[in-house]
Design an enzyme around this catalytic site. Structure first.
Site, PDB file in Angstrom:
ATOM      1  N   GLY A 156      -3.648  32.569  44.023  1.00 55.28           N
ATOM      2  CA  GLY A 156      -4.528  32.067  42.960  1.00 55.28           C
ATOM      3  C   GLY A 156      -5.437  31.017  43.571  1.00 55.28           C
ATOM      4  O   GLY A 156      -5.675  31.009  44.783  1.00 55.28           O
ATOM      5  N   ARG A 157      -5.911  30.131  42.706  1.00 58.04           N
ATOM      6  CA  ARG A 157      -6.832  29.086  43.185  1.00 58.04           C
ATOM      7  C   ARG A 157      -6.201  28.223  44.271  1.00 58.04           C
ATOM      8  O   ARG A 157      -6.820  27.948  45.304  1.00 58.04           O
ATOM      9  CB  ARG A 157      -7.260  28.201  42.011  1.00 58.04           C
ATOM     10  CG  ARG A 157      -8.296  28.844  41.113  1.00 58.04           C
ATOM     11  CD  ARG A 157      -8.623  27.918  39.959  1.00 58.04           C
ATOM     12  NE  ARG A 157      -7.551  27.959  38.989  1.00 58.04           N
ATOM     13  CZ  ARG A 157      -7.637  28.511  37.783  1.00 58.04           C
ATOM     14  NH1 ARG A 157      -8.773  29.039  37.396  1.00 58.04           N
ATOM     15  NH2 ARG A 157      -6.609  28.513  36.969  1.00 58.04           N
ATOM     16  N   ILE A 158      -4.939  27.798  44.043  1.00 55.36           N
ATOM     17  CA  ILE A 158      -4.327  26.873  45.009  1.00 55.36           C
ATOM     18  C   ILE A 158      -3.961  27.610  46.300  1.00 55.36           C
ATOM     19  O   ILE A 158      -4.202  27.115  47.401  1.00 55.36           O
ATOM     20  CB  ILE A 158      -3.108  26.157  44.379  1.00 55.36           C
ATOM     21  CG1 ILE A 158      -3.579  25.317  43.174  1.00 55.36           C
ATOM     22  CG2 ILE A 158      -2.406  25.269  45.403  1.00 55.36           C
ATOM     23  CD1 ILE A 158      -2.460  24.733  42.316  1.00 55.36           C
ATOM     24  N   THR A 236       5.038  23.854  46.375  1.00 60.87           N
ATOM     25  CA  THR A 236       4.341  22.872  45.531  1.00 60.87           C
ATOM     26  C   THR A 236       4.120  23.466  44.140  1.00 60.87           C
ATOM     27  O   THR A 236       3.319  22.940  43.369  1.00 60.87           O
ATOM     28  CB  THR A 236       2.967  22.490  46.126  1.00 60.87           C
ATOM     29  OG1 THR A 236       2.243  23.687  46.403  1.00 60.87           O
ATOM     30  CG2 THR A 236       3.076  21.640  47.363  1.00 60.87           C
ATOM     31  N   ARG A 238       6.735  25.399  41.436  1.00 66.65           N
ATOM     32  CA  ARG A 238       7.794  24.934  40.543  1.00 66.65           C
ATOM     33  C   ARG A 238       9.123  25.113  41.252  1.00 66.65           C
ATOM     34  O   ARG A 238       9.342  26.132  41.932  1.00 66.65           O
ATOM     35  CB  ARG A 238       7.798  25.734  39.228  1.00 66.65           C
ATOM     36  CG  ARG A 238       6.691  25.368  38.257  1.00 66.65           C
ATOM     37  CD  ARG A 238       6.844  23.957  37.680  1.00 66.65           C
ATOM     38  NE  ARG A 238       5.803  23.612  36.737  1.00 66.65           N
ATOM     39  CZ  ARG A 238       4.661  22.962  37.040  1.00 66.65           C
ATOM     40  NH1 ARG A 238       4.436  22.564  38.281  1.00 66.65           N
ATOM     41  NH2 ARG A 238       3.794  22.673  36.100  1.00 66.65           N
ATOM     42  N   GLU A 267      14.470  18.624  38.135  1.00 67.96           N
ATOM     43  CA  GLU A 267      13.705  17.414  38.468  1.00 67.96           C
ATOM     44  C   GLU A 267      14.082  16.323  37.493  1.00 67.96           C
ATOM     45  O   GLU A 267      14.143  16.601  36.287  1.00 67.96           O
ATOM     46  CB  GLU A 267      12.197  17.691  38.369  1.00 67.96           C
ATOM     47  CG  GLU A 267      11.714  18.510  39.527  1.00 67.96           C
ATOM     48  CD  GLU A 267      10.208  18.726  39.527  1.00 67.96           C
ATOM     49  OE1 GLU A 267       9.497  18.046  38.747  1.00 67.96           O
ATOM     50  OE2 GLU A 267       9.739  19.573  40.286  1.00 67.96           O
ATOM     51  N   HIS A 286       7.278  15.516  43.178  1.00 67.56           N
ATOM     52  CA  HIS A 286       6.287  16.235  42.354  1.00 67.56           C
ATOM     53  C   HIS A 286       4.972  15.443  42.262  1.00 67.56           C
ATOM     54  O   HIS A 286       4.528  15.065  41.171  1.00 67.56           O
ATOM     55  CB  HIS A 286       6.854  16.526  40.960  1.00 67.56           C
ATOM     56  CG  HIS A 286       6.207  17.710  40.305  1.00 67.56           C
ATOM     57  ND1 HIS A 286       6.862  18.543  39.420  1.00 67.56           N
ATOM     58  CD2 HIS A 286       4.942  18.203  40.408  1.00 67.56           C
ATOM     59  CE1 HIS A 286       6.028  19.487  38.987  1.00 67.56           C
ATOM     60  NE2 HIS A 286       4.856  19.297  39.581  1.00 67.56           N
ATOM     61  N   ALA A 288       2.014  16.455  44.045  1.00 70.49           N
ATOM     62  CA  ALA A 288       0.923  17.192  44.694  1.00 70.49           C
ATOM     63  C   ALA A 288      -0.445  16.922  44.072  1.00 70.49           C
ATOM     64  O   ALA A 288      -1.464  16.933  44.762  1.00 70.49           O
ATOM     65  CB  ALA A 288       1.226  18.685  44.720  1.00 70.49           C
TER      66      ALA A 288
HETATM   67  C1  DGY Z   1       0.740  20.992  37.463  1.00 73.12           C
HETATM   68  O1  DGY Z   1      -0.383  20.616  37.132  1.00 73.12           O
HETATM   69  O2  DGY Z   1       1.267  22.000  37.005  1.00 73.12           O
HETATM   70  C2  DGY Z   1       1.441  20.172  38.506  1.00 73.12           C
HETATM   71  O3  DGY Z   1       2.706  20.571  38.765  1.00 73.12           O
HETATM   72  C3  DGY Z   1       1.352  18.698  38.202  1.00 73.12           C
HETATM   73  O4  DGY Z   1       0.046  18.342  38.471  1.00 73.12           O
END
Ligand code: DGY
Length: 326
Positions: A156-158, A236, A238, A267, A286, A288
């Site tokens: 995806g984007r990330i 990064t 879930r 978490e 958490h 990022a």
């Molecule tokens: C999200 O945006 O889903 C991240 O885990 C927290 O910024």
């Protein structure tokens, strides 16, 4: 005329609060830890909108306690804390904060990748413990990133933003996505392969899928056993995407070399979790998306979603657009 009422479940950057204050009567839960459930259910009983974080579960019980709510706006791109189907069934649009956090999150994925491969966490603890006595020819040997193979699960984007960074390190990049991004392959030098090929061929693996029943524990014992002994895995997305018990075994018994985790299951990670005993498991809490600019933009975006929802307008970023077809 009375202003619409909005409940904000924690202190968020002022940018977002100012946008809300201009038009709404807002209550912000003032403490550092998440609002206790009973208090949350009480606070939302007469609100028109709610700005939530990933720490709040928005389910049927929540919605039953918020009979007037016209919008649920999550200050996160992920929304696995929200029962979106139930919101849609009740005609409530749900907002999230995509795009503004893409590069910041990709920066952190790369930071974890580099740091886990080069022992940054354990080497820093070594210095702090006063153990640095000399230059050691065999000390803290890690793995090269440049020229290595990176496997991206979820483009995806990330995931794509991580690929852009990997290009700069001259990495060979493999990816898997249920929706292949042929358009990005030439620009980013990517090759689409199966998940099994990623597991078998990659020196570094980074996961960027949303958390769904299908992706829950998608990296478990069977997948970890298919990875290379020098592999470094980064998460990064879930915590629940990687089975933590299997990860512990894999790191402890050397099936893989290291892990860099921004997210854990659960978490926060309990202090007696065995992952915390491992030098080859780097864990951050958490964070990022935690840059000044990005968190401020996320708050603004979440606030704009709230305003749109309470005015009966389409949310700028809505995860359940089907709500408008009803
Ligand atoms: C999200 O945006 O889903 C991240 O885990 C927290 O910024």
């Amino acid at each position: 005329m009375a202003k619409p009422k909005v409940y904000v479940t924690r202190k968020i950057p002022e940018t977002g609060l100012e946008i809300l204050r201009a038009q709404c009567d807002i209550t912000v839960y003032p403490e550092a830890l998440p609002v206790p459930r009973a208090e949350l259910l009480q606070e939302i009983k007469d609100v028109d909108g709610v700005l939530t974080l990933l720490t709040e579960k928005v389910d049927a019980e929540f919605l039953d306690h918020a009979p007037r709510v016209k919008v649920v706006s999550n200050m996160a791109v992920g929304f696995d804390n929200i029962d979106v189907k139930e919101c849609t069934r009740r005609g409530i649009p749900v907002g999230n904060t995509p795009e503004v956090l893409t590069d910041t999150t990709a920066d952190m994925a790369f930071t974890l990748l580099l740091s886990a491969a080069r022992h940054v966490g354990s080497a820093s603890r070594y210095v702090l413990a006063g153990k640095w006595k000399t230059w050691e020819p065999l000390g803290f040997l890690g793995y090269d990133i440049h020229g290595a193979t990176l496997g991206i699960i979820g483009l995806g984007r990330i995931g794509a933003a991580v690929a852009r960074r990997a290009r700069g390190f001259n990495m060979n990049i493999l990816y898997y996505d249920a929706f292949p991004r042929r358009d990005l392959e030439p620009e980013l030098g990517l090759r689409l392969v199966s998940v099994d090929e990623i597991l078998a061929q990659s020196d570094f693996i980074t996961v960027h899928t949303p958390m769904t029943p299908e992706t829950y524990h998608m990296i478990g014992e069977a997948q970890l056993r298919k990875m290379k002994p020098n592999a470094v895995i980064v998460n990064t997305a879930r915590g629940g995407i990687i089975d933590p018990k299997a990860l512990y075994k894999a790191l402890k018994e050397g099936w893989i070399a290291a892990a860099g985790l921004d997210v854990t299951e659960p978490e926060p990670i309990p202090m007696d979790d065995p992952l915390l005993t491992l030098d080859n498991c780097l864990i951050v809490p958490h964070i990022a998306s935690a840059s000044f600019t990005t968190r401020s933009e996320m708050s603004a975006m979440a606030a704009r979603n709230v305003l749109a929802g309470i005015h009966g307008e389409r949310l700028p970023t809505c995860v359940n657009p089907e709500v408008y077809q009803k």
